[in-house]
Motif scaffolding. Sequence first.
Motif, PDB file in Angstrom:
ATOM      1  N   LEU A  31       0.887  -1.427   0.152  1.00 45.12           N
ATOM      2  CA  LEU A  31       0.035  -0.127   0.219  1.00 45.12           C
ATOM      3  C   LEU A  31       0.981   1.172  -0.011  1.00 45.12           C
ATOM      4  O   LEU A  31       0.850   2.215  -0.876  1.00 45.12           O
ATOM      5  CB  LEU A  31      -0.721   0.009   1.323  1.00 45.12           C
ATOM      6  CG  LEU A  31      -2.280  -0.603   0.996  1.00 45.12           C
ATOM      7  CD1 LEU A  31      -3.045  -0.395   2.335  1.00 45.12           C
ATOM      8  CD2 LEU A  31      -3.067  -0.267   0.171  1.00 45.12           C
ATOM      9  N   ASP A  32       1.806   1.680   1.033  1.00 38.91           N
ATOM     10  CA  ASP A  32       2.383   2.750   1.087  1.00 38.91           C
ATOM     11  C   ASP A  32       3.711   2.315   2.209  1.00 38.91           C
ATOM     12  O   ASP A  32       3.902   1.205   2.450  1.00 38.91           O
ATOM     13  CB  ASP A  32       1.705   3.887   1.459  1.00 38.91           C
ATOM     14  CG  ASP A  32       0.786   3.546   3.163  1.00 38.91           C
ATOM     15  OD1 ASP A  32       1.410   2.952   4.109  1.00 38.91           O
ATOM     16  OD2 ASP A  32      -0.417   3.654   3.189  1.00 38.91           O
ATOM     17  N   ILE A  33       4.330   3.296   2.670  1.00 35.47           N
ATOM     18  CA  ILE A  33       5.607   3.125   3.565  1.00 35.47           C
ATOM     19  C   ILE A  33       5.256   2.396   4.768  1.00 35.47           C
ATOM     20  O   ILE A  33       6.092   1.895   5.364  1.00 35.47           O
ATOM     21  CB  ILE A  33       6.275   4.485   3.871  1.00 35.47           C
ATOM     22  CG1 ILE A  33       5.297   5.241   4.590  1.00 35.47           C
ATOM     23  CG2 ILE A  33       6.892   5.128   2.349  1.00 35.47           C
ATOM     24  CD1 ILE A  33       5.984   6.406   5.290  1.00 35.47           C
ATOM     25  N   ARG A  34       4.018   2.436   5.180  1.00 29.15           N
ATOM     26  CA  ARG A  34       3.652   2.106   6.377  1.00 29.15           C
ATOM     27  C   ARG A  34       2.995   0.762   6.335  1.00 29.15           C
ATOM     28  O   ARG A  34       3.179  -0.304   7.232  1.00 29.15           O
ATOM     29  CB  ARG A  34       2.630   2.959   7.090  1.00 29.15           C
ATOM     30  CG  ARG A  34       2.400   2.643   8.642  1.00 29.15           C
ATOM     31  CD  ARG A  34       1.388   3.708   9.360  1.00 29.15           C
ATOM     32  NE  ARG A  34       0.034   3.110   9.415  1.00 29.15           N
ATOM     33  CZ  ARG A  34      -0.688   3.296  10.127  1.00 29.15           C
ATOM     34  NH1 ARG A  34      -0.455   4.218  11.615  1.00 29.15           N
ATOM     35  NH2 ARG A  34      -1.991   2.707   9.980  1.00 29.15           N
ATOM     36  N   ASP A  35       1.956   0.544   5.576  1.00 28.76           N
ATOM     37  CA  ASP A  35       1.158  -0.787   5.398  1.00 28.76           C
ATOM     38  C   ASP A  35       1.060  -1.392   3.951  1.00 28.76           C
ATOM     39  O   ASP A  35       1.420  -0.812   3.034  1.00 28.76           O
ATOM     40  CB  ASP A  35      -0.410  -0.187   5.739  1.00 28.76           C
ATOM     41  CG  ASP A  35      -0.727   0.347   6.881  1.00 28.76           C
ATOM     42  OD1 ASP A  35      -0.216  -0.086   7.926  1.00 28.76           O
ATOM     43  OD2 ASP A  35      -1.219   1.465   7.020  1.00 28.76           O
ATOM     44  N   SER A  36       0.631  -2.790   4.152  1.00 33.73           N
ATOM     45  CA  SER A  36       0.170  -3.508   2.876  1.00 33.73           C
ATOM     46  C   SER A  36      -1.027  -4.017   3.233  1.00 33.73           C
ATOM     47  O   SER A  36      -1.682  -4.024   4.301  1.00 33.73           O
ATOM     48  CB  SER A  36       1.203  -4.674   2.782  1.00 33.73           C
ATOM     49  OG  SER A  36       2.616  -3.847   2.369  1.00 33.73           O
TER      50      SER A  36
END
Length: 557
Positions: A31-36
Amino acid sequence: MSKILDNNYYDLIISNTLAPSYDTGDNITYLDIRDSLLHVPVSTVNPCDLGRHPYNNFPFLYTLTSTTSLEKSGISTVQRNPFLALFGSGVLVAVIDTGIDYQHPAFKYNDGTTRILTMWDQTDQSGTPPETFTYGTQYTRDQINTALSAENPLSVVPTTDSIGHGTAIASVLAGSPNTAESFSGVVPQAELVIIKLKEAKQNLKQLFFVPENALCYQESDIILGIRYAFQASQQFNRPLVVCIALGSSQGGHDGRGAMDSYIDYLSLLPGIGICVSAGNEGNNQRHYFNSTTGAPYYNDFELRVGSNDKMFSMEIWSYAPARLSVDISSPNRESTQPVFPSFNQCRRFSFIFNQTTIYVNNTIFEEESGDQLILLRFNNLLPGIWYLRVQSIENEPFAFHSWLPSGDLITRETYFLNSNPDTTLTSPGNGRHQLTVAGYNDANNSILPESSRGFTRIGEIKPDLAAPGYQLTCAVPGNMYGTVTGTGASAAQATGIVAMVLEWAIVRGNYPRMTGNNVNRLLINGAARSSSNIYPNNIWGHGQIDVNNLFERLASI
């Protein structure tokens, strides 16, 4: 079929630190730098799957925050000033919404070519997805221009906007001028990045008891849309402003969710601005607040359920360290009896004298916020007045908020009898560093009655500013023009103004390190404020957006 499209899989938001331990080769979407996203098989949706998996793993459901009809801030002053003349040249503006009517003259240059630089249609699986993405089709400027010169454009680029919301928002933000319609977008020389969202998966709608035909979008697709726009900004080396004219009443209204966190990170980067609508929940009577400071340590409140609202969810959020039980009674006074907090319990209640079923998740702490969440999901509801009692287990003072769903997920016939219009900002408007925009009627300088109000549940000052949002002239699919009303339209106006500031700062080299958050603070400094109000306040934020005043102040530095 890609699992992100397959209704036989839940999309669960998990931390990137956990992703490797779940990865089997094709079940993780970054998803992004924090989450998938973790794609988990599901044969039949069981409401108590929410309990086995934590609440914060499931993407929120978002609804549109403007309405269009076939029938309009200091911007023109700045554009007429020959030393400024800011029209968005060199800036990318991204609209993540219901798509766009790319054949509309509002999105063409004078020579008939497109002003859309790149477009990702998540609903179209006929072509090639964007690089690093697994679904949808990307269309380049060249492909769109080829379509525009074809006899049947949709045979070349088969993307449309059947709802019209995205077309309206994109036009208010960056539409090409049309003198006959007295129309121009805020930045008619900016280039567009368009993301057409796919609708939310049915399994997610089933889980949150949203009617099958309700129009809504899931948080994870919006996050991916933001990442696509960010990649375009890097690829073309241009500053970027993203407009999100969608909102959700799910979550703790504290800016701690997955999308809030990603937007917060991007807003602190040079050359990236993000504007979001405050929401249109100000006068819908869908928020209830109580603070009980003395004995007896319980609070009774009432929910009126309309005859057309057979299923929906409702959230109750308290503050640590309080521990609360909940008791729900039907119009004919059947009761669930008190449901006490637990870690991951999901309880089902079937009433004897009516056909209603209620699922209760009384979670002692929701993982994202650490606060207690009571999630109620109703099915086959009996219309009438429902009674709820929230009680402190320790007989101590407590306070809580409760929210019903946003937008058209329920009708106006379902509401709290003793509602509270404050703390009604929709996500992602509760985050710290994005520009959260309320809406006002510039004909009489009054706030829109529907404009959601702050502050956030944890006391952050939001909204930031108010912008015009009443009957703004906009493009309507089919080469027509109409009007658009709501905080989504206000967010589009504000997005254009942020693009003007980034053009001045970055494209023209006046301040190359300018972040979105820097722009927001400048706009707050330059806002118009009435002597009859105290600022900041939870309705207007820091005042009315006024870009001309901002540049006058910069000129005096």
